[in-house]
Design an enzyme around this catalytic site. Structure first.
Site, mmCIF file in Angstrom:
data_model
loop_
_atom_site.group_PDB
_atom_site.id
_atom_site.type_symbol
_atom_site.label_atom_id
_atom_site.label_comp_id
_atom_site.label_asym_id
_atom_site.label_seq_id
_atom_site.Cartn_x
_atom_site.Cartn_y
_atom_site.Cartn_z
ATOM 1 N N VAL A 70 54.709 62.777 39.091
ATOM 2 C CA VAL A 70 54.980 64.021 39.809
ATOM 3 C C VAL A 70 55.853 63.742 41.034
ATOM 4 O O VAL A 70 56.809 64.452 41.331
ATOM 5 C CB VAL A 70 53.659 64.698 40.248
ATOM 6 N N ILE A 124 59.554 62.349 39.852
ATOM 7 C CA ILE A 124 60.473 63.218 39.113
ATOM 8 C C ILE A 124 61.074 64.224 40.096
ATOM 9 O O ILE A 124 60.351 64.975 40.736
ATOM 10 C CB ILE A 124 59.734 63.951 37.978
ATOM 11 N N ASP A 161 99.975 84.709 50.149
ATOM 12 C CA ASP A 161 100.896 85.809 50.434
ATOM 13 C C ASP A 161 101.379 85.638 51.854
ATOM 14 O O ASP A 161 100.668 85.103 52.698
ATOM 15 C CB ASP A 161 100.140 87.141 50.359
ATOM 16 N N ASP A 195 96.176 91.083 46.792
ATOM 17 C CA ASP A 195 95.426 92.258 47.230
ATOM 18 C C ASP A 195 95.575 93.459 46.300
ATOM 19 O O ASP A 195 94.724 94.332 46.263
ATOM 20 C CB ASP A 195 95.808 92.647 48.676
ATOM 21 N N ASP A 255 97.870 92.032 41.155
ATOM 22 C CA ASP A 255 97.558 90.640 41.495
ATOM 23 C C ASP A 255 96.329 90.132 40.730
ATOM 24 O O ASP A 255 96.094 88.931 40.645
ATOM 25 C CB ASP A 255 97.250 90.503 42.999
ATOM 26 N N THR A 315 57.865 63.665 52.866
ATOM 27 C CA THR A 315 59.174 63.063 53.104
ATOM 28 C C THR A 315 60.263 63.664 52.240
ATOM 29 O O THR A 315 61.425 63.510 52.542
ATOM 30 C CB THR A 315 59.138 61.542 52.864
ATOM 31 N N ASP A 316 59.904 64.343 51.178
ATOM 32 C CA ASP A 316 60.950 64.869 50.303
ATOM 33 C C ASP A 316 61.553 66.162 50.815
ATOM 34 O O ASP A 316 62.737 66.250 51.092
ATOM 35 C CB ASP A 316 60.395 65.108 48.896
#
Ligand code: ATP
Length: 907
Positions: free
Chosen positions: A279, A282, A326, A638, A642, A735-736
């Site tokens: 767990v 992963i 442009d 615009d 276009d 820590t993750d």
């Protein structure tokens, strides 16, 4: 209600609204309360509970829950409850992250939603289309997506693409008269316009007759598939990677468990340790954190006026190698002021700036000799025609400023006329505009047909001089009409060239008398055999800051190319001012481009700095040519025309202020301020987001490698378990999550805009990332095990050794997280630059102290308090991986620096 049967007046009466005043703001808000938002409800979004439950759907988490329940049944209540609490906490964190990402993506959708010009309290204002109510008077313009079902009040050459609703692929011409037939199908209701359809030409006004689910679109809402949420290539890649990592983590965990059992550890302990390890190791949270990092980056972009419409664009932005921009409005201010005029062989200079009627006319070169326009008939004629063939309006606002409504080119002509006392409103007392052929960038001209008091009809045309001259066979010279041949055309071209060389945008005015209105049917006929009146030259200065942005892009290996409908010389002059010209760079005109094959264009395209006199249709070919050369191309636009190029570009960019809905819908990125600098800022942010994703992948995976290896090494060496399951889970939680998230919010390194663009196909682990993950992970695992072994040898207390191993692992990761901020060594960046990270690390540190020093928790976490000597060991060991490799990095970096030739910059 069959509104198409009603006259316009009947419809307006039914809604108690008027064409001149619209609804009042109060009426509109009351109606909105009653009618609800003008939106089509798509399928239900996932509920909060669903999102929460989905956090636990992961297979390994389910296995862990099952294993924990078993251990609970076996009597290990404390362990079981603690593990369940951690799983729950983890789930909550995941839930918060996911909601945050969802919310910011939803707000993004709202930001880029279509808008409608609506008349409220007698004034036109732009509102999000979802605020429309029945009875609103709205304006429809070419490029708009119709915001609600409406009955047309006026229609000027109005054409609508209703294919979204009726399946009819050809645009439909619209009218305003009531239709008497019964049961007309939607496609035949020519005086109605429907929500979601597209205005392809012309303009008109209408009264809203239905909103939201009451609209024709609303009634077929079930048929409209709600678009699936888009995942980015990076997210998909990480999902793939996640699968591989799961297999690897499971494989290694399995080995750990087998070795443990073989070494004589209890089966039950090893299974729980194995599942916990799986767990923890992963990286199931990886895609979620990527989404959060992308969403946070997107939020930062919004603050910089860049709205990302499609998430994958965030990644592509960082790869951009050429920006096609442009000119007008993006590179220049789009604030036009006429500075020079030429008519009938004479030339004048004009003073004054902005749209105020303040300024005077002079003979060129003699600023003291003021010319009275009333005594210069040819000048007067030019100014009068310029003001009549016009679609803008200038008004004095409450603050005493002259404000323009409409096209700045038209505004400049109104302003210069007003300097000679010519006022459009006054002219409209003498002339009636019978018909208008609006400006379009393909024809590059605009015409009106006016009728004077004597019922005489005239065409007045203004547009790009080289296009107008092709349609003139006469000119006014010295007060007389004379034939216009090659010499005369050359004469005009010389004047235009001179103006253009001075960066002036040029525009010619011509006219002719019409015999009858029947001649007005065919636009080709109207705009032919004209009499040239004169030329106006207007300045449109470059925007401040654009030059610096272009330079910054160049340093980042990105080329900026100008695309403009303007004259080649005007474009060249502006490009020069902006530092866009290279010594051997070329200017290519639209007509030259027409002569080239796709291959020829692709071969030449890297040498071209400016595309001039191009029309929107050329833009698509330009994008394709860049792509053929392997470029990642960003293209601005615009207008309606276009859209194909915007769609085809790797990054399609549209303008929030001046752009049409069609362009916006086709685009990946909307600039809410229409500024070039925003593109540069977005590219920088795009690069940064990608780097941040790499940073936390590096951090998370190195941590996981460390966790697995400490257990694996211990089993291989025949040592006792260095970590108990609950400690492994705690490491994973504290820590993750938070530090990884804080890495996702990191500021860019200075050099992020000094590197070449990242190749589109570059793998996530390239540039040494895989090596960094493995080497750091290996050392973190080894250092933790060494600390464990030393303590075990010295004190002989397993629980103390486990506490030391646990703390070393956590501390090594918390030090390593700062290392992840840079591709170089940990010394490269100031750690206090990212205070989120500092806070996250302090919090994580506090959370491990709690489980080691709070007596009640010690039993749950299998820890004992340790003294300062053990702490020295922990910190010393924890620092080794980062500092050892940083020194190694520092040395190799210095060597590289010595080897690098001086003065080689990325160009
Ligand atoms: P961009 O640089 O954004 O492509 P542009 O203004 O340079 O825009 P266009 O708008 O296509 O390009 O204009 C091309 C030419 O058409 C201008 O140089 C000018 O001569 C002419 N023109 C522009 N606006 C008008 C107008 N409102 N009426 C008549 N002619 C116009």
């Amino acid at each position: 209600m069959q509104w198409y049967k009603k006259t316009t007046d009947e419809t307006m009466n039914a809604f108690q609204t008027s064409q001149t005043h619209g609804l009042t703001a109060v009426e509109a808000s009351e109606k909105r309360q009653a009618e609800g938002d003008n939106v089509i409800h798509e399928g239900e979004v996932s509920s909060r509970l669903q999102t929460f439950l989905l956090q636990f759907k992961d297979f390994m988490v389910l296995v862990l829950i099952a294993a924990t329940l078993v251990s609970g049944l076996l009597g290990e209540y404390i362990d079981a409850l603690a593990i369940l609490a951690i799983i729950l906490l983890n789930g909550c964190l995941g839930y918060i992250q996911e909601r945050k990402a969802e919310k910011s993506l939803a707000s993004l959708k709202a930001l880029s939603a279509p808008q409608t010009l609506v008349l409220r309290d007698g004034a036109w204002e732009k509102v999000p289309s979802l605020e429309l109510v029945t009875g609103d008077i709205i304006r429809l313009q070419s490029g708009d997506r119709v915001g609600a079902d409406c009955r047309l009040l006026t229609a000027d050459r109005l054409q609508v693409d209703e294919s979204a609703l009726t399946g009819e692929s050809l645009p439909v011409d619209k009218t305003t008269a009531a239709l008497l037939a019964d049961e007309l199908s939607l496609g035949d209701q020519e005086n109605m316009s429907f929500m979601g359809t597209l205005i392809t030409r012309g303009s008109g006004t209408a009264v809203v007759t239905a909103t939201g689910m009451q609209t024709a679109m609303g009634t077929i809402a079930d048929l409209i598939q709600s678009s699936a949420s888009i995942t980015t290539p990076l997210q998909r890649k990480l999902e793939e990677l996640g699968k591989i990592l799961i297999v690897a983590a499971l494989g290694l965990t399995f080995i750990v468990v087998l070795l443990g059992i073989w070494q004589g550890h209890e089966l039950y302990t090893m299974v729980l340790a194995g599942v916990s390890l799986a767990v923890a190791a992963i990286p199931e949270g990886l895609p979620a954190i990527v989404t959060v990092a992308l969403a946070l980056g997107v939020q930062r972009m919004i603050r910089r006026n860049a709205i990302i419409r499609k998430l994958p664009a965030v990644e592509t932005l960082g790869c951009t190698s050429v920006i096609c921009s442009d000119k007008t409005g993006t590179l220049t201010k789009n604030e036009m002021t006429v500075q020079r005029l030429w008519a009938g062989g004479e030339e004048w200079q004009v003073s004054g700036s902005g749209y105020a009627p303040k300024g005077s006319f002079h003979i060129p070169g003699s600023p003291d000799t003021e010319v009275d326009a009333r005594h210069a008939p040819q000048l007067q004629q030019l100014l009068t025609f310029g003001a009549l063939c016009n679609h803008a309006d200038i008004q004095l606002d409450e603050s005493g400023q002259y404000k323009l409504q409409g096209d700045p080119t038209d505004g400049a002509l109104l302003a210069v006329a007003s300097k000679a006392g010519i006022d459009r409103k006054g002219l409209l007392d003498d002339f009636t505009v019978v018909q208008e052929f609006p400006f379009d960038s393909q024809r590059k001209m605009m015409s009106v047909i006016v009728q004077n008091k004597k019922n005489e009809l005239f065409v007045i045309t203004k547009g790009a001089p080289d296009f107008i001259s092709q349609r003139c066979n006469r000119r006014i010279h010295n007060g007389r009409i004379q034939r216009m041949g090659t010499t005369e055309t050359r004469q005009m071209a010389d004047v235009v060239d001179q103006m253009a060389d001075d960066a002036l945008r040029t525009l010619a005015v011509a006219y002719k008398k019409l015999v009858s209105i029947d001649e007005a049917k065919d636009i080709e006929r109207v705009e032919s055999e004209l009499v040239l009146v004169g030329v106006a030259g207007m300045i449109d200065p470059p925007r401040e800051g654009v030059r610096e942005s272009i330079d910054a892009c160049r340093d980042a290996g990105i080329r900026t190319v100008m695309i403009t409908g303007d004259h080649a010389k005007t474009a060249a002059a502006i490009a020069g001012q902006l530092g866009m010209r290279r010594a051997n760079g070329r200017i290519l005109e639209g007509r030259q481009l027409d002569q080239m094959s796709a291959e020829e264009l692709a071969t030449d395209i890297d040498h071209i700095d400016v595309f001039a006199r191009v029309s929107p249709t050329h833009k698509l070919r330009i994008v394709q040519a860049y792509q053929k050369r392997g470029h990642v191309c960003a293209m601005t636009g615009d207008g309606v025309n276009d859209a194909p190029a915007i769609k085809a570009a790797d990054i399609g960019i549209s303008m929030g202020k001046t752009g049409t809905d069609v362009a916006r819908e086709a685009s990946d990125l909307i600039l809410t301020d229409d500024r070039f600098e925003t593109i540069q800022a977005a590219v920088k942010e795009g690069r940064n987001i990608y780097e941040n994703v790499r940073k936390f992948i590096r951090y998370l995976l190195a941590s996981n490698v460390g966790e697995i290896l400490v257990m694996l090494f211990a089993m291989l060496a025949g040592l006792p378990l260095p970590l108990v399951p609950i400690q492994i889970l705690w490491v994973n939680l504290v820590t993750d999550g938070l530090p990884a998230l804080a890495l996702g919010m990191d500021q860019p390194e200075d050099e992020v805009m000094r590197r070449k663009p990242r190749p589109l196909k570059e793998g996530i682990f390239s540039r040494g990332l895989a090596w960094k993950i493995i080497s750091r992970g290996f050392l973190i695992g080894a250092a933790s095990l060494l600390a464990f072994w030393l303590t075990l040898n010295e004190s002989g207390e397993l629980i103390e050794a486990q506490t030391v191993a646990f703390l070393t692992l956590v501390m090594a990761q918390l030090i390593h997280v700062f290392d992840c901020r840079s591709d170089h060594s940990i010394f490269h960046r100031n750690p206090f630059q990212n205070m989120f990270l500092v806070a996250a690390v302090l919090l994580s540190f506090l959370m491990v102290l709690v489980v080691v020093y709070v007596p009640g928790l010690q039993t749950i976490f299998h820890t004992v308090p340790i003294g300062w000597r053990e702490w020295l060991l922990v910190l010393g060991m924890a620092a080794i991986p980062t500092f050892l490799l940083s020194i190694f990095h520092f040395q190799s970096g210095a060597k590289q620096l010595q080897r690098r030739k001086p003065g080689v910059a990325l160009k």
